[in-house]
Design a protein around this motif. Sequence first.
Motif, PDB file in Angstrom:
ATOM      1  N   GLN A   1       0.856  -1.185   0.000  1.00 18.04           N
ATOM      2  CA  GLN A   1       0.000   0.000   0.000  1.00 18.04           C
ATOM      3  C   GLN A   1       0.891   1.233   0.000  1.00 18.04           C
ATOM      4  N   PRO A   2       0.466   2.283  -0.714  1.00 16.26           N
ATOM      5  CA  PRO A   2       1.285   3.509  -0.705  1.00 16.26           C
ATOM      6  C   PRO A   2       1.400   4.109   0.697  1.00 16.26           C
ATOM      7  N   GLY A   3       2.464   4.859   0.918  1.00 15.62           N
ATOM      8  CA  GLY A   3       2.763   5.428   2.234  1.00 15.62           C
ATOM      9  C   GLY A   3       1.682   6.357   2.772  1.00 15.62           C
ATOM     10  N   THR A   4       0.869   6.913   1.892  1.00 16.21           N
ATOM     11  CA  THR A   4      -0.230   7.773   2.333  1.00 16.21           C
ATOM     12  C   THR A   4      -1.215   7.005   3.213  1.00 16.21           C
ATOM     13  N   ARG A   5      -1.200   5.666   3.088  1.00 14.45           N
ATOM     14  CA  ARG A   5      -2.153   4.865   3.866  1.00 14.45           C
ATOM     15  C   ARG A   5      -1.629   4.501   5.256  1.00 14.45           C
ATOM     16  N   GLN A   6      -0.416   4.949   5.597  1.00 15.39           N
ATOM     17  CA  GLN A   6       0.107   4.651   6.939  1.00 15.39           C
ATOM     18  C   GLN A   6      -0.796   5.306   7.989  1.00 15.39           C
ATOM     19  N   VAL A   7      -1.104   4.564   9.046  1.00 15.33           N
ATOM     20  CA  VAL A   7      -1.900   5.151  10.136  1.00 15.33           C
ATOM     21  C   VAL A   7      -0.989   5.627  11.268  1.00 15.33           C
ATOM     22  N   ALA A   8       0.240   5.154  11.264  1.00  5.60           N
ATOM     23  CA  ALA A   8       1.227   5.620  12.240  1.00  5.60           C
ATOM     24  C   ALA A   8       2.614   5.288  11.706  1.00  5.60           C
ATOM     25  N   ALA A   9       3.578   6.072  12.136  1.00  2.00           N
ATOM     26  CA  ALA A   9       4.975   5.788  11.790  1.00  2.00           C
ATOM     27  C   ALA A   9       5.847   6.397  12.873  1.00  2.00           C
TER      28      ALA A   9
ATOM     29  N   LEU B   1       5.425   9.228  -0.621  1.00  2.00           N
ATOM     30  CA  LEU B   1       4.213   8.617  -0.046  1.00  2.00           C
ATOM     31  C   LEU B   1       3.202   8.190  -1.116  1.00  2.00           C
ATOM     32  N   ASP B   2       3.339   8.711  -2.342  1.00  2.00           N
ATOM     33  CA  ASP B   2       2.397   8.338  -3.411  1.00  2.00           C
ATOM     34  C   ASP B   2       2.832   7.106  -4.198  1.00  2.00           C
ATOM     35  N   ILE B   3       4.040   6.604  -3.939  1.00  2.00           N
ATOM     36  CA  ILE B   3       4.546   5.470  -4.728  1.00  2.00           C
ATOM     37  C   ILE B   3       3.733   4.210  -4.434  1.00  2.00           C
ATOM     38  N   GLN B   4       3.275   3.548  -5.486  1.00  2.00           N
ATOM     39  CA  GLN B   4       2.597   2.261  -5.312  1.00  2.00           C
ATOM     40  C   GLN B   4       3.673   1.172  -5.243  1.00  2.00           C
ATOM     41  N   PRO B   5       3.857   0.553  -4.072  1.00  2.58           N
ATOM     42  CA  PRO B   5       4.921  -0.456  -3.962  1.00  2.58           C
ATOM     43  C   PRO B   5       4.606  -1.683  -4.828  1.00  2.58           C
ATOM     44  N   VAL B   6       5.663  -2.290  -5.375  1.00  2.88           N
ATOM     45  CA  VAL B   6       5.470  -3.519  -6.149  1.00  2.88           C
ATOM     46  C   VAL B   6       6.048  -4.733  -5.435  1.00  2.88           C
TER      47      VAL B   6
ATOM     48  N   GLY C   1      19.009   3.253  -5.548  1.00  2.00           N
ATOM     49  CA  GLY C   1      19.344   3.742  -4.216  1.00  2.00           C
ATOM     50  C   GLY C   1      19.610   2.595  -3.270  1.00  2.00           C
ATOM     51  N   LYS C   2      19.718   2.925  -1.998  1.00  3.56           N
ATOM     52  CA  LYS C   2      20.038   1.900  -1.002  1.00  3.56           C
ATOM     53  C   LYS C   2      18.865   1.649  -0.069  1.00  3.56           C
ATOM     54  N   LEU C   3      18.108   2.691   0.195  1.00  2.00           N
ATOM     55  CA  LEU C   3      17.096   2.605   1.248  1.00  2.00           C
ATOM     56  C   LEU C   3      15.833   1.904   0.746  1.00  2.00           C
ATOM     57  N   ARG C   4      15.160   1.258   1.675  1.00  2.00           N
ATOM     58  CA  ARG C   4      13.972   0.470   1.345  1.00  2.00           C
ATOM     59  C   ARG C   4      12.716   1.308   1.539  1.00  2.00           C
ATOM     60  N   LEU C   5      11.810   1.195   0.569  1.00  2.00           N
ATOM     61  CA  LEU C   5      10.603   2.024   0.566  1.00  2.00           C
ATOM     62  C   LEU C   5       9.712   1.768   1.777  1.00  2.00           C
ATOM     63  N   MET C   6       9.411   0.486   2.044  1.00  2.00           N
ATOM     64  CA  MET C   6       8.293   0.180   2.943  1.00  2.00           C
ATOM     65  C   MET C   6       8.603   0.381   4.425  1.00  2.00           C
ATOM     66  N   TYR C   7       9.869   0.207   4.825  1.00  2.94           N
ATOM     67  CA  TYR C   7      10.162   0.321   6.266  1.00  2.94           C
ATOM     68  C   TYR C   7      11.273   1.315   6.578  1.00  2.94           C
ATOM     69  N   GLU C   8      11.740   2.050   5.556  1.00  2.91           N
ATOM     70  CA  GLU C   8      12.674   3.150   5.823  1.00  2.91           C
ATOM     71  C   GLU C   8      12.107   4.456   5.244  1.00  2.91           C
ATOM     72  N   ALA C   9      11.953   4.490   3.906  1.00  5.50           N
ATOM     73  CA  ALA C   9      11.547   5.746   3.262  1.00  5.50           C
ATOM     74  C   ALA C   9      10.119   6.165   3.622  1.00  5.50           C
ATOM     75  N   ASN C  10       9.163   5.237   3.580  1.00  5.45           N
ATOM     76  CA  ASN C  10       7.767   5.620   3.848  1.00  5.45           C
ATOM     77  C   ASN C  10       7.552   6.163   5.264  1.00  5.45           C
ATOM     78  N   PRO C  11       7.987   5.437   6.314  1.00  2.00           N
ATOM     79  CA  PRO C  11       7.768   6.012   7.643  1.00  2.00           C
ATOM     80  C   PRO C  11       8.472   7.351   7.837  1.00  2.00           C
ATOM     81  N   MET C  12       9.706   7.476   7.317  1.00  2.00           N
ATOM     82  CA  MET C  12      10.422   8.747   7.472  1.00  2.00           C
ATOM     83  C   MET C  12       9.733   9.849   6.668  1.00  2.00           C
ATOM     84  N   ALA C  13       9.243   9.527   5.464  1.00  2.00           N
ATOM     85  CA  ALA C  13       8.546  10.530   4.646  1.00  2.00           C
ATOM     86  C   ALA C  13       7.278  11.003   5.358  1.00  2.00           C
ATOM     87  N   PHE C  14       6.577  10.075   5.996  1.00  5.59           N
ATOM     88  CA  PHE C  14       5.351  10.408   6.738  1.00  5.59           C
ATOM     89  C   PHE C  14       5.683  11.401   7.858  1.00  5.59           C
ATOM     90  N   LEU C  15       6.730  11.106   8.618  1.00  6.95           N
ATOM     91  CA  LEU C  15       7.125  11.979   9.737  1.00  6.95           C
ATOM     92  C   LEU C  15       7.560  13.355   9.225  1.00  6.95           C
TER      93      LEU C  15
END
Length: 334
Positions: free
Chosen positions: A150-158, A303-308, A273-287
């Motif tokens: 799910q895209p990072g916009t759907r995070q409910v907490a980070a 946060l708009d990226i649709q993960p594959v 790049g090096k960093l991972r979308l789902m557990y590094e970039a997305n939570p940090m982008a949300f914050l």
Amino acid sequence: MKRISLTQHLIEQQREHNSIPAELRLLIEVVARACKTISHAVGKGALGDVLGTAHSENIQGEVQKKLDVISNEILLEANEWGGHLAAMASEEMESIHPIPNRYPMGEYMLLFDPLDGSSNIDVNVSIGTIFSVLKAPEGMRTPHEQDFLQPGTRQVAAGYAVYGPQTVLVLSTGNGVHCFTLDREMGSWVLTQRDMKIPAQTKEYSINTSNSRHWHAPVKRYIAELEEGQGGPRGKDFNMRWVASMVADVHRILTRGGIFMYPADTREPDKPGKLRLMYEANPMAFLVEQAGGAATDGRGRILDIQPVKLHQRVPVFLGSKEEVERVTAYHADN
Ligand code: AHG
Ligand code: MN
Ligand code: MN
């Protein structure tokens, strides 16, 4: 001054914004407790069996440190039994980790980088934990990797914890970013900064310049202009900081501003790049967005990226808004 605990803060946020139902509060408190346990293990250093390598590799082909494995275990064990989760995923596990049948299944899904900044463990430099919380898709019975995508916009907490001179926990549930400091004597998290805000302008940047020969033209141009300082097109001098623990670099930016970059480069185009979308970039982008900053992959909003896929990598530019917008615009010019 009256001390506000993490629990009191979460309850008050729920009353004010209706954003933290009891199950989510439990989840956050359990993650915070696990971070306290990890902090304790980190603090033992050479006196405990926590330094050095675990002689195994993770899915990225990186050698795991003992603390990568220990922290992953601590987070899994802490979060399995509470009934608040449907599944977990981690940098240190190739596949997702469904909640075992013997426990009730909840509606949230938790992703984490259990120990960020592994190269700094043995040299006693700040390290941390990063986490992201999603909701399980409606009607999900058996969780699959697909359900996490799910895209990072759907995070409910980070949030993240930093194990540094102080242990801090920085958290957002979508109503600002708040910082808690671990009271080591009492074993409790105390609210120490409400509503962290990143200044729009900055004179500080953060990038691993040892990769500069591999950078693409927009990043080369942006950094060259910063390096020219007062006499260059930017007309001011910039300072550089690189901790090599994303948590510590992002914490500095949330505290006093700055821009952090881990761009894609000309090496391995299938691993941008090096960093991972789902557990590094997305939570940090949300914050960062919650604190008034911006976060892009050089082209668009992270946060708009649709993960594959679960472990996909992504270029990261985040921090003070004006700088992130500038380096992103240089990519568009290219
Ligand atoms: P991890 O320890 O979870 O693998 O993450 C390390 C990451 C990030 O924290 C940091 O910003 C970056 O790798 C450091 O990279 P360099 O080794 O290129 O400095
Ligand atoms: Mn990491
Ligand atoms: Mn890690």
